[in-house]
Design a protein around this motif. Structure first.
Motif, PDB file in Angstrom:
ATOM      1  N   GLN A 113      27.379  67.106  40.095  1.00  0.00           N
ATOM      2  CA  GLN A 113      28.585  67.787  39.633  1.00  0.00           C
ATOM      3  C   GLN A 113      28.238  69.047  38.854  1.00  0.00           C
ATOM      4  O   GLN A 113      28.892  70.090  39.015  1.00  0.00           O
ATOM      5  CB  GLN A 113      29.407  66.834  38.765  1.00  0.00           C
ATOM      6  CG  GLN A 113      30.052  65.687  39.524  1.00  0.00           C
ATOM      7  CD  GLN A 113      30.795  64.745  38.597  1.00  0.00           C
ATOM      8  OE1 GLN A 113      30.966  65.035  37.429  1.00  0.00           O
ATOM      9  NE2 GLN A 113      31.216  63.603  39.140  1.00  0.00           N
ATOM     10  N   LEU A 114      27.219  68.975  38.016  1.00  0.00           N
ATOM     11  CA  LEU A 114      26.791  70.156  37.273  1.00  0.00           C
ATOM     12  C   LEU A 114      26.275  71.242  38.214  1.00  0.00           C
ATOM     13  O   LEU A 114      26.566  72.431  38.023  1.00  0.00           O
ATOM     14  CB  LEU A 114      25.718  69.762  36.260  1.00  0.00           C
ATOM     15  CG  LEU A 114      25.159  70.894  35.393  1.00  0.00           C
ATOM     16  CD1 LEU A 114      26.265  71.516  34.548  1.00  0.00           C
ATOM     17  CD2 LEU A 114      24.031  70.373  34.500  1.00  0.00           C
ATOM     18  N   PHE A 115      25.517  70.852  39.238  1.00  0.00           N
ATOM     19  CA  PHE A 115      25.012  71.822  40.197  1.00  0.00           C
ATOM     20  C   PHE A 115      26.152  72.531  40.925  1.00  0.00           C
ATOM     21  O   PHE A 115      26.096  73.747  41.166  1.00  0.00           O
ATOM     22  CB  PHE A 115      24.099  71.129  41.212  1.00  0.00           C
ATOM     23  CG  PHE A 115      22.720  70.833  40.676  1.00  0.00           C
ATOM     24  CD1 PHE A 115      22.320  71.300  39.443  1.00  0.00           C
ATOM     25  CD2 PHE A 115      21.820  70.062  41.402  1.00  0.00           C
ATOM     26  CE1 PHE A 115      21.058  71.032  38.943  1.00  0.00           C
ATOM     27  CE2 PHE A 115      20.560  69.790  40.925  1.00  0.00           C
ATOM     28  CZ  PHE A 115      20.179  70.274  39.694  1.00  0.00           C
ATOM     29  N   ARG A 116      27.176  71.786  41.311  1.00  0.00           N
ATOM     30  CA  ARG A 116      28.302  72.399  42.027  1.00  0.00           C
ATOM     31  C   ARG A 116      29.042  73.397  41.147  1.00  0.00           C
ATOM     32  O   ARG A 116      29.482  74.445  41.631  1.00  0.00           O
ATOM     33  CB  ARG A 116      29.248  71.306  42.529  1.00  0.00           C
ATOM     34  CG  ARG A 116      28.627  70.389  43.577  1.00  0.00           C
ATOM     35  CD  ARG A 116      29.653  69.449  44.183  1.00  0.00           C
ATOM     36  NE  ARG A 116      29.004  68.521  45.105  1.00  0.00           N
ATOM     37  CZ  ARG A 116      28.715  67.266  44.833  1.00  0.00           C
ATOM     38  NH1 ARG A 116      29.043  66.767  43.648  1.00  0.00           N
ATOM     39  NH2 ARG A 116      28.121  66.493  45.721  1.00  0.00           N
ATOM     40  N   MET A 117      29.176  73.093  39.863  1.00  0.00           N
ATOM     41  CA  MET A 117      29.818  74.040  38.964  1.00  0.00           C
ATOM     42  C   MET A 117      28.953  75.282  38.758  1.00  0.00           C
ATOM     43  O   MET A 117      29.464  76.403  38.679  1.00  0.00           O
ATOM     44  CB  MET A 117      30.126  73.352  37.628  1.00  0.00           C
ATOM     45  CG  MET A 117      31.220  72.306  37.722  1.00  0.00           C
ATOM     46  SD  MET A 117      31.709  71.631  36.126  1.00  0.00           S
ATOM     47  CE  MET A 117      30.277  70.641  35.714  1.00  0.00           C
ATOM     48  N   GLN A 134      21.213  79.174  45.009  1.00  0.00           N
ATOM     49  CA  GLN A 134      22.108  78.031  44.944  1.00  0.00           C
ATOM     50  C   GLN A 134      21.298  76.780  44.623  1.00  0.00           C
ATOM     51  O   GLN A 134      20.193  76.589  45.138  1.00  0.00           O
ATOM     52  CB  GLN A 134      22.860  77.831  46.270  1.00  0.00           C
ATOM     53  CG  GLN A 134      23.865  78.938  46.595  1.00  0.00           C
ATOM     54  CD  GLN A 134      25.145  78.792  45.809  1.00  0.00           C
ATOM     55  OE1 GLN A 134      25.935  77.885  46.041  1.00  0.00           O
ATOM     56  NE2 GLN A 134      25.359  79.688  44.857  1.00  0.00           N
ATOM     57  N   PHE A 135      21.858  75.932  43.769  1.00  0.00           N
ATOM     58  CA  PHE A 135      21.273  74.622  43.525  1.00  0.00           C
ATOM     59  C   PHE A 135      21.696  73.686  44.658  1.00  0.00           C
ATOM     60  O   PHE A 135      22.867  73.679  45.061  1.00  0.00           O
ATOM     61  CB  PHE A 135      21.732  74.052  42.186  1.00  0.00           C
ATOM     62  CG  PHE A 135      21.137  74.741  41.000  1.00  0.00           C
ATOM     63  CD1 PHE A 135      20.025  74.220  40.368  1.00  0.00           C
ATOM     64  CD2 PHE A 135      21.685  75.909  40.504  1.00  0.00           C
ATOM     65  CE1 PHE A 135      19.462  74.847  39.269  1.00  0.00           C
ATOM     66  CE2 PHE A 135      21.144  76.550  39.407  1.00  0.00           C
ATOM     67  CZ  PHE A 135      20.028  76.020  38.787  1.00  0.00           C
ATOM     68  N   TYR A 136      20.756  72.910  45.143  1.00  0.00           N
ATOM     69  CA  TYR A 136      21.044  72.030  46.269  1.00  0.00           C
ATOM     70  C   TYR A 136      21.898  70.862  45.794  1.00  0.00           C
ATOM     71  O   TYR A 136      21.490  70.072  44.934  1.00  0.00           O
ATOM     72  CB  TYR A 136      19.751  71.509  46.892  1.00  0.00           C
ATOM     73  CG  TYR A 136      19.982  70.523  48.013  1.00  0.00           C
ATOM     74  CD1 TYR A 136      20.490  70.948  49.239  1.00  0.00           C
ATOM     75  CD2 TYR A 136      19.719  69.166  47.836  1.00  0.00           C
ATOM     76  CE1 TYR A 136      20.716  70.044  50.264  1.00  0.00           C
ATOM     77  CE2 TYR A 136      19.929  68.262  48.859  1.00  0.00           C
ATOM     78  CZ  TYR A 136      20.431  68.707  50.065  1.00  0.00           C
ATOM     79  OH  TYR A 136      20.665  67.816  51.077  1.00  0.00           O
ATOM     80  N   ALA A 137      23.099  70.766  46.356  1.00  0.00           N
ATOM     81  CA  ALA A 137      24.028  69.684  46.027  1.00  0.00           C
ATOM     82  C   ALA A 137      24.642  69.176  47.326  1.00  0.00           C
ATOM     83  O   ALA A 137      25.607  69.746  47.838  1.00  0.00           O
ATOM     84  CB  ALA A 137      25.122  70.163  45.076  1.00  0.00           C
ATOM     85  N   VAL A 239      12.077  79.414  50.559  1.00  0.00           N
ATOM     86  CA  VAL A 239      11.396  78.509  49.632  1.00  0.00           C
ATOM     87  C   VAL A 239      11.308  79.132  48.240  1.00  0.00           C
ATOM     88  O   VAL A 239      11.466  78.437  47.224  1.00  0.00           O
ATOM     89  CB  VAL A 239      10.004  78.149  50.178  1.00  0.00           C
ATOM     90  CG1 VAL A 239       9.183  77.410  49.121  1.00  0.00           C
ATOM     91  CG2 VAL A 239      10.120  77.283  51.415  1.00  0.00           C
ATOM     92  N   THR A 240      11.081  80.431  48.167  1.00  0.00           N
ATOM     93  CA  THR A 240      10.970  81.098  46.872  1.00  0.00           C
ATOM     94  C   THR A 240      12.270  80.991  46.082  1.00  0.00           C
ATOM     95  O   THR A 240      12.272  80.676  44.887  1.00  0.00           O
ATOM     96  CB  THR A 240      10.590  82.569  47.066  1.00  0.00           C
ATOM     97  OG1 THR A 240       9.354  82.657  47.787  1.00  0.00           O
ATOM     98  CG2 THR A 240      10.429  83.269  45.725  1.00  0.00           C
ATOM     99  N   GLY A 241      13.409  81.245  46.750  1.00  0.00           N
ATOM    100  CA  GLY A 241      14.689  81.130  46.063  1.00  0.00           C
ATOM    101  C   GLY A 241      15.008  79.714  45.640  1.00  0.00           C
ATOM    102  O   GLY A 241      15.494  79.477  44.520  1.00  0.00           O
ATOM    103  N   ASN A 242      14.719  78.743  46.508  1.00  0.00           N
ATOM    104  CA  ASN A 242      14.976  77.344  46.155  1.00  0.00           C
ATOM    105  C   ASN A 242      14.069  76.874  45.026  1.00  0.00           C
ATOM    106  O   ASN A 242      14.511  76.117  44.146  1.00  0.00           O
ATOM    107  CB  ASN A 242      14.790  76.449  47.376  1.00  0.00           C
ATOM    108  CG  ASN A 242      15.752  76.762  48.499  1.00  0.00           C
ATOM    109  OD1 ASN A 242      15.399  76.728  49.676  1.00  0.00           O
ATOM    110  ND2 ASN A 242      16.995  77.099  48.161  1.00  0.00           N
ATOM    111  N   LEU A 243      12.811  77.309  45.042  1.00  0.00           N
ATOM    112  CA  LEU A 243      11.891  76.898  43.985  1.00  0.00           C
ATOM    113  C   LEU A 243      12.297  77.496  42.643  1.00  0.00           C
ATOM    114  O   LEU A 243      12.098  76.868  41.590  1.00  0.00           O
ATOM    115  CB  LEU A 243      10.465  77.322  44.351  1.00  0.00           C
ATOM    116  CG  LEU A 243       9.336  76.759  43.483  1.00  0.00           C
ATOM    117  CD1 LEU A 243       9.315  75.242  43.547  1.00  0.00           C
ATOM    118  CD2 LEU A 243       7.986  77.318  43.912  1.00  0.00           C
ATOM    119  N   ALA A 244      12.897  78.681  42.641  1.00  0.00           N
ATOM    120  CA  ALA A 244      13.361  79.289  41.390  1.00  0.00           C
ATOM    121  C   ALA A 244      14.455  78.443  40.747  1.00  0.00           C
ATOM    122  O   ALA A 244      14.439  78.199  39.529  1.00  0.00           O
ATOM    123  CB  ALA A 244      13.861  80.706  41.648  1.00  0.00           C
ATOM    124  N   THR A 245      15.406  77.977  41.549  1.00  0.00           N
ATOM    125  CA  THR A 245      16.465  77.126  40.994  1.00  0.00           C
ATOM    126  C   THR A 245      15.918  75.775  40.540  1.00  0.00           C
ATOM    127  O   THR A 245      16.385  75.219  39.536  1.00  0.00           O
ATOM    128  CB  THR A 245      17.575  76.926  42.030  1.00  0.00           C
ATOM    129  OG1 THR A 245      17.022  76.359  43.236  1.00  0.00           O
ATOM    130  CG2 THR A 245      18.233  78.257  42.372  1.00  0.00           C
TER     131      THR A 245
END
Length: 422
Positions: A113-117, A134-137, A239-245
């Protein structure tokens, strides 16, 4: 005909590849449920809803359930994979899970829920939107208090599976690195007659990198999986963007430390996702636990995949952009954070009382104590965010964190089951 509304997102496409190494048991769906096996075609009159009412224009209709069920083994979970076909011709895989502990599943739901917000805030700022941060939710549908449908991608492979594949190709036991670690530690301690110090742990870590798990295993897998230069560049950018989040989630939000079995790569999209996130709360004090040798996971194999230029360039810039977005006063991020942390503190208080007095009914936490704990936790998170958001004269705390996370001295202090060398 009365049918139930089912959340069916429209973003994920039908996977084009199936993992050849996964051991799957496929069973006809009619053996599990007769209603899904004879799902009528006229039930398409019920439109599936998206999570956002504004996105209903992208909703689809359920056409049928494909007549097969696959058994899937994931971290701490055995699930069945169902395939739902929509009227647009696409097939959407979902995992049907049976959660043994509802408390742990609720903790995971709070993080999602926090990730979606947070994702809504990231879409509103230029620097994060143009980087697609984006955070994976994943989409989750609750069927019963203990059963859930979770959005899935059959092409996902965990980093631990990649390590096992590499070990099998080299005729090496998958757990040889962990065994080698304890054998060498026992020999060195007996020889020197002293406890494990930083020099000893670093020496063992270096030997494992040279003989068992070199620093280029993950990069070689990516090059073989994406032979085209354009595909490899797009994969590394994703992968770089996902690893940053993930780094922001683990260091700033004080979420659980990610092991290689929790980090999964989707081979069709290059999406790097993490599963089973929890808030790291001290069982005794109820405060967020921040005592870790490394701030987040940035092992030699991940560093080799992104390259030094990628670490100091895109990864660092993405972390700064994400931090600046969340500290923006107009977004009022602390109010979202405090609502989630309140439920986490209340759940911790009930768990502690049940451990101390299992036969007694838990009492509610006092309002003053709850407000104090929530404000202290949110203040700690916002302080870290503000420190990361500062960027002056080409220097940022993000650079210091990247150096600490990739330091061999810090990595050698991690538990060997965490596989700090991969």
């Amino acid at each position: 005909m009365a049918t139930a509304e089912v959340v069916l997102p429209g973003e994920m496409l039908m996977p084009r590849m199936v993992a050849p190494h996964d051991l799957k048991a496929t069973t006809p769906v009619r053996q599990f449920t007769a209603s899904y096996g004879v799902y009528p075609t006229d039930a398409r009159c019920v439109q599936t809803l998206s999570q956002s009412q504004a996105a209903n224009v992208h909703g689809f209709f359920i056409a049928r359930f494909l007549p097969k069920v696959e058994m899937v083994w994931r971290k701490n979970m055995n699930a069945r994979r169902l395939y739902i076909q929509a009227n647009n011709g696409k097939v959407y895989p979902y995992l049907l899970t049976n959660d043994v502990s509802m408390t742990e599943s609720w903790r995971e739901e709070r993080v999602l829920q926090l990730f979606r917000m947070i994702n809504q805030l990231l879409n509103k700022r230029k620097e994060t939107a143009r980087r697609f941060l984006q955070f994976y939710a994943p989409k989750v549908v609750s069927i019963s208090p203990q059963m859930r449908l979770i959005e899935d991608n059959p092409t996902r492979i965990s980093l631990l599976d990649i390590l096992h594949q590499s070990c099998c190709q080299e005729d090496i036991e998958p757990e040889q690195a962990v065994s080698y670690y304890y054998d060498r530690l026992a020999i060195i301690q007996c020889r020197r007659g002293e406890g494990s110090q930083e020099g000893i742990l670093r020496e063992i870590f270096t030997e494992i990198q040279q003989s068992v798990v070199p620093g280029y295993v993950l990069k070689n897998w990516a090059v073989n999986t994406y032979p085209s230069a354009m595909d490899f560049w797009a994969f590394r950018r994703q992968v770089t963007g996902n690893l940053a989040t993930m780094n922001i989630a683990e260091f700033v939000l004080h979420l659980s430390s990610l092991g290689p079995d929790q980090m999964q790569l989707a081979r069709d999209t290059g999406l790097l996702s993490a599963a089973f996130y929890r808030f790291e709360v001290n069982d005794t004090t109820g405060e967020l636990d921040c005592n870790r040798p490394v701030p987040f996971r940035l092992t030699p194999n991940l560093s080799s995949l992104l390259s030094p230029l990628g670490l100091q360039g895109p990864l660092s810039a993405a972390m700064v952009a994400c931090s600046r977005c969340l500290v923006d006063a107009k977004f009022n991020f602390p109010s979202y954070l405090q609502a989630i942390l309140k439920d986490e503190i209340v759940a911790w208080h009930k768990r502690k009382q049940l451990q101390e007095a299992p036969l007694e009914l838990p009492e509610n936490l006092a309002s003053e104590a709850m407000i104090s704990a929530v404000l202290k936790a949110s203040g700690l998170i916002m302080t870290r965010l503000q420190n990361l958001a500062q960027y002056e004269d080409g220097q940022s705390q993000v650079t210091t964190l990247l150096q600490a996370a990739s330091s061999l001295d810090n990595l050698s202090r991690m538990d060997p089951s965490w596989h700090p060398w991969f």
